[in-house]
Design an enzyme around this catalytic site. Structure first.
Site, mmCIF file in Angstrom:
data_model
loop_
_atom_site.group_PDB
_atom_site.id
_atom_site.type_symbol
_atom_site.label_atom_id
_atom_site.label_comp_id
_atom_site.label_asym_id
_atom_site.label_seq_id
_atom_site.Cartn_x
_atom_site.Cartn_y
_atom_site.Cartn_z
ATOM 1 N N SER A 22 0.809 -1.220 0.000
ATOM 2 C CA SER A 22 0.000 0.000 0.000
ATOM 3 C C SER A 22 0.844 1.273 0.000
ATOM 4 O O SER A 22 0.510 2.229 -0.712
ATOM 5 C CB SER A 22 -0.962 -0.004 1.190
ATOM 6 O OG SER A 22 -1.962 -0.990 1.017
ATOM 7 N N LYS A 71 -8.545 -5.659 11.243
ATOM 8 C CA LYS A 71 -9.767 -5.246 10.552
ATOM 9 C C LYS A 71 -11.020 -5.419 11.401
ATOM 10 O O LYS A 71 -11.921 -4.580 11.376
ATOM 11 C CB LYS A 71 -9.910 -6.010 9.233
ATOM 12 C CG LYS A 71 -8.907 -5.618 8.172
ATOM 13 C CD LYS A 71 -9.201 -6.344 6.861
ATOM 14 C CE LYS A 71 -8.224 -5.944 5.766
ATOM 15 N NZ LYS A 71 -8.561 -6.575 4.470
ATOM 16 N N ASP A 108 -13.070 -3.879 0.383
ATOM 17 C CA ASP A 108 -12.514 -5.112 -0.172
ATOM 18 C C ASP A 108 -13.429 -5.747 -1.218
ATOM 19 O O ASP A 108 -12.977 -6.171 -2.286
ATOM 20 C CB ASP A 108 -12.228 -6.117 0.945
ATOM 21 C CG ASP A 108 -10.970 -5.782 1.730
ATOM 22 O OD1 ASP A 108 -10.077 -5.127 1.166
ATOM 23 O OD2 ASP A 108 -10.885 -6.176 2.908
ATOM 24 N N GLY A 137 -12.229 -13.023 7.118
ATOM 25 C CA GLY A 137 -12.658 -11.669 6.840
ATOM 26 C C GLY A 137 -12.707 -11.342 5.360
ATOM 27 O O GLY A 137 -13.654 -10.709 4.884
ATOM 28 N N GLY A 247 -5.021 -11.580 -7.562
ATOM 29 C CA GLY A 247 -5.512 -10.648 -6.556
ATOM 30 C C GLY A 247 -4.902 -9.263 -6.585
ATOM 31 O O GLY A 247 -5.297 -8.397 -5.791
#
Length: 287
Positions: A22, A71, A108, A137, A247
């Site tokens: 990120s 999260k 997401d 998650g 992904g």
């Protein structure tokens, strides 16, 4: 990157967080749009997470991403939750408003669907059943997104059926069917999409223990993992002739809403950014 007193700060909270791509991605956008901002990794142990998250506004942060293992914990810390984060039971994007309050969202699922739409534009969620492996998650986020997109049936496969049933019970949608692990291969029959949301196939992990023999060869196979980009599952699917989606695109797309909210510019998922991330992944593998 020149950090000044006027620089807007954002970052990613995780434990560990050194592996996160990120910072590379967001700082690429900041430089591209000539924004006076910086995005930094924030390694925070679980016992310090709530306190650290609350300090964001006091330290002048405009927002942050949240990654493993925080999260779920973020749900209880933020001041406001959007509906998607509430349904998924996890937060991955936080915006700090002018009063210092924290707004939690989950992008997401949106990132997954945007990645699929770009990589496989002919796939239609309403056409036939989909199958998904995992009940964590990430799985919940994709499950919510697929149900919202109109899949007629979603077969949830997990080693622990109890965990899968907990997801189904929480969401309360009759289209969500839990599948025993021993029946996992048959659950792929007639599906037009198969998604792996587990860590199986990640660098250093065992491959996903699942034969694709019952999956139609025209079905799309997606893996949320991007290290490696071509997981054993995707390799097997590619050999069979199935279209595949890795992904990395999901990572890029899920980041766009946060960057837009924090810095006021909406970036796009370009080939140049993907090339940058692919090169970084390749260099990390070499090391």
């Amino acid at each position: 990157m020149n950090i000044r007193g006027t620089t807007q700060l954002a970052g990613v909270l995780g434990w560990p967080v050194h592996h996160s791509r990120s910072p590379l991605m967001h700082n690429y956008w900041l430089e591209k749009f000539a924004i006076d901002g910086a995005y930094i990794p924030l390694p925070v142990a679980p016992e310090h997470f709530a306190e650290s998250l609350r300090c964001l506004s006091r330290l002048g942060f405009v927002g942050a991403n949240v990654t493993v293992p925080h999260k779920g914990a973020a749900l209880a810390v933020v001041d406001h939750l959007d509906d998607t984060a509430r349904r998924v039971g996890a937060v991955n994007t936080i915006t700090v408003d002018d009063s210092g309050e924290l707004y939690g969202s989950n992008t997401d699922g949106m990132g997954f669907m945007s990645n699929i739409a770009l990589a496989a534009p002919t796939w239609r969620p309403t056409a036939a059943p989909a199958a998904l492996v995992g009940a964590g998650g990430a799985a919940r986020a994709v499950v919510v997104a697929l149900l919202d997109a109109g899949v007629p049936e979603l077969r949830l496969i997990n080693r622990s059926r109890e965990r899968a049933e907990a997801v189904a019970q929480d969401l309360g949608d009759p289209r969500l069917k839990t599948i025993e692990w021993v029946e996992r291969e048959g659950a792929l029959s007639e599906a037009t999409l198969m998604v792996n949301t587990t860590s199986a196939g990640l660098e250093g992990n065992e491959p996903l223990d699942l034969s694709l023999s019952a999956l139609p060869t025209e079905a799309l196979v997606a893996d949320l993992s991007y290290d490696p980009l071509l997981t054993p599952l995707l390799e097997s699917a590619k050999v069979r002739g199935n279209p595949i989606v890795d992904g990395l695109g999901m990572l890029i797309h899920q980041a766009i809403p946060g960057f837009t909210a924090w810095f006021g510019v909406e970036p796009t998922a370009t080939a140049a950014l993907r090339d940058l991330l692919e090169r970084d992944l390749a260099s990390s593998t070499v090391r």
